[in-house]
Write a protein that holds these residues in place. Structure first.
Motif, PDB file in Angstrom:
ATOM      1  N   ARG A 104       0.829  -1.205   0.000  1.00 54.08           N
ATOM      2  CA  ARG A 104       0.000   0.000   0.000  1.00 54.08           C
ATOM      3  C   ARG A 104       0.867   1.259   0.000  1.00 54.08           C
ATOM      4  N   VAL A 158      -6.465  -7.670  -4.308  1.00 53.91           N
ATOM      5  CA  VAL A 158      -7.308  -6.826  -3.469  1.00 53.91           C
ATOM      6  C   VAL A 158      -6.609  -5.501  -3.174  1.00 53.91           C
ATOM      7  N   VAL A 159      -5.341  -5.578  -2.806  1.00 48.24           N
ATOM      8  CA  VAL A 159      -4.589  -4.357  -2.472  1.00 48.24           C
ATOM      9  C   VAL A 159      -4.473  -3.451  -3.700  1.00 48.24           C
ATOM     10  N   THR A 162      -7.941  -2.005  -4.764  1.00 49.64           N
ATOM     11  CA  THR A 162      -8.431  -1.029  -3.789  1.00 49.64           C
ATOM     12  C   THR A 162      -7.667   0.273  -3.898  1.00 49.64           C
ATOM     13  N   THR A 224      -8.351   2.257   1.117  1.00 42.80           N
ATOM     14  CA  THR A 224      -7.207   1.487   1.597  1.00 42.80           C
ATOM     15  C   THR A 224      -7.029   1.578   3.106  1.00 42.80           C
ATOM     16  N   MET A 227      -9.308  -1.651   4.728  1.00 42.14           N
ATOM     17  CA  MET A 227      -9.121  -2.968   4.128  1.00 42.14           C
ATOM     18  C   MET A 227      -9.023  -4.071   5.163  1.00 42.14           C
ATOM     19  N   SER A 230     -11.674  -7.079   5.160  1.00 36.94           N
ATOM     20  CA  SER A 230     -11.543  -8.016   4.044  1.00 36.94           C
ATOM     21  C   SER A 230     -10.286  -8.868   4.175  1.00 36.94           C
TER      22      SER A 230
END
Length: 253
Positions: A104, A158-159, A162, A224, A227, A230
């Motif tokens: 991230r 996902v990262v 997002t 972010t 998150m 999830s």
């Protein structure tokens, strides 16, 4: 993929005689990353990078064959930050959380990376270091390497997605002359005009719960920043799966 390996690991650089040239591949890639950081991926061209360096465009082609090759090198260069070290306590969940935080941070520092095309697993030295770090934690959880690859693909997807959504939201807010928080509240108000409990009961309940809004003094969490739920559920699934694999007689009942 052989060509990409040779490119990323410097196996195709022609040998040179005489003094070391002032311009080299590393300098070209570094300048291209700086352009992308400032102007986005759409701002990167061989001409633009050459102008940034103060050289002719043809000078760049002595070090990078094409813009496509340059983008491959840029993505790996953007991942130069060191991934998390192995944890002394063996806490694989904390290890994955640290890995996600590092990804991230990289996407926020180099947001253009989320828009770069992905054609397969990483092949460059930096990308492989990050892949190794993520797989290490998942294999430590008890997954096979094959299963660990699948889970890491899910987590990284996902990262990446997002972060891309957050960037798109921020760009839209800036284009409208507002903040992300203001745009979130405006979005909720707009939905409130058309959403009814009879037609969209779950969305109506979401709006009533204030999921998309916040107090005027607080900003809604960026995607972010939110998150953890999830991610934790994905890791819960890994934990349950590993436990079942260790007790096959229990899962067969």
């Amino acid at each position: 993929m052989t060509r990409e390996i040779e490119l990323l690991w410097g196996l195709r650089e022609p040998g040179r005689r005489g003094p070391k040239p002032k311009l080299n591949r590393e300098g070209v890639v570094r300048a291209a990353v700086a352009v992308a950081d400032a102007e986005g991926l759409e701002g990167v061209s061989m001409q633009r990078v050459a102008r940034e360096l103060g050289y002719t465009t043809m000078s760049l082609y002595r070090h990078v064959d094409s813009k496509e090759d340059l983008l491959v090198l840029m993505v790996d260069a953007a991942m130069a930050q060191d991934p998390p070290e192995p944890r002394a306590d063996g806490d694989w969940r904390a290890g994955i959380q640290a890995w996600v935080s590092g990804c991230r941070e990289m996407y926020r520092h180099h947001p253009w990376v989320v828009f770069a095309a992905v054609f397969g697993p990483p092949l460059g030295p930096n990308g492989l270091r990050w892949m190794e770090a993520g797989l290490r934690e998942l294999v430590g959880a008890g997954l096979t390497t094959a299963d660990a690859v699948q889970v890491l693909m899910t987590v990284s997807g996902v990262v990446r997605d997002t972060c891309r959504i957050e960037l798109d939201m921020r760009r839209a807010a800036e284009a409208a002359g507002s903040t992300l928080a203001e745009r979130e509240r405006a979005h909720a108000r707009s939905l409130g005009r058309v959403v009814t409990p009879e037609r969209f009961p779950t969305i109506a309940a979401m709006l009533d719960d204030g999921v998309m809004t916040a107090a005027d003094t607080a900003a809604p969490a960026a995607p972010t920043d939110d998150m953890s739920f999830s991610l934790e559920r994905i890791l819960d699934g890994v934990e349950v799966y590993v436990e079942r694999q260790r007790r096959p007689e229990a899962s067969a009942r």
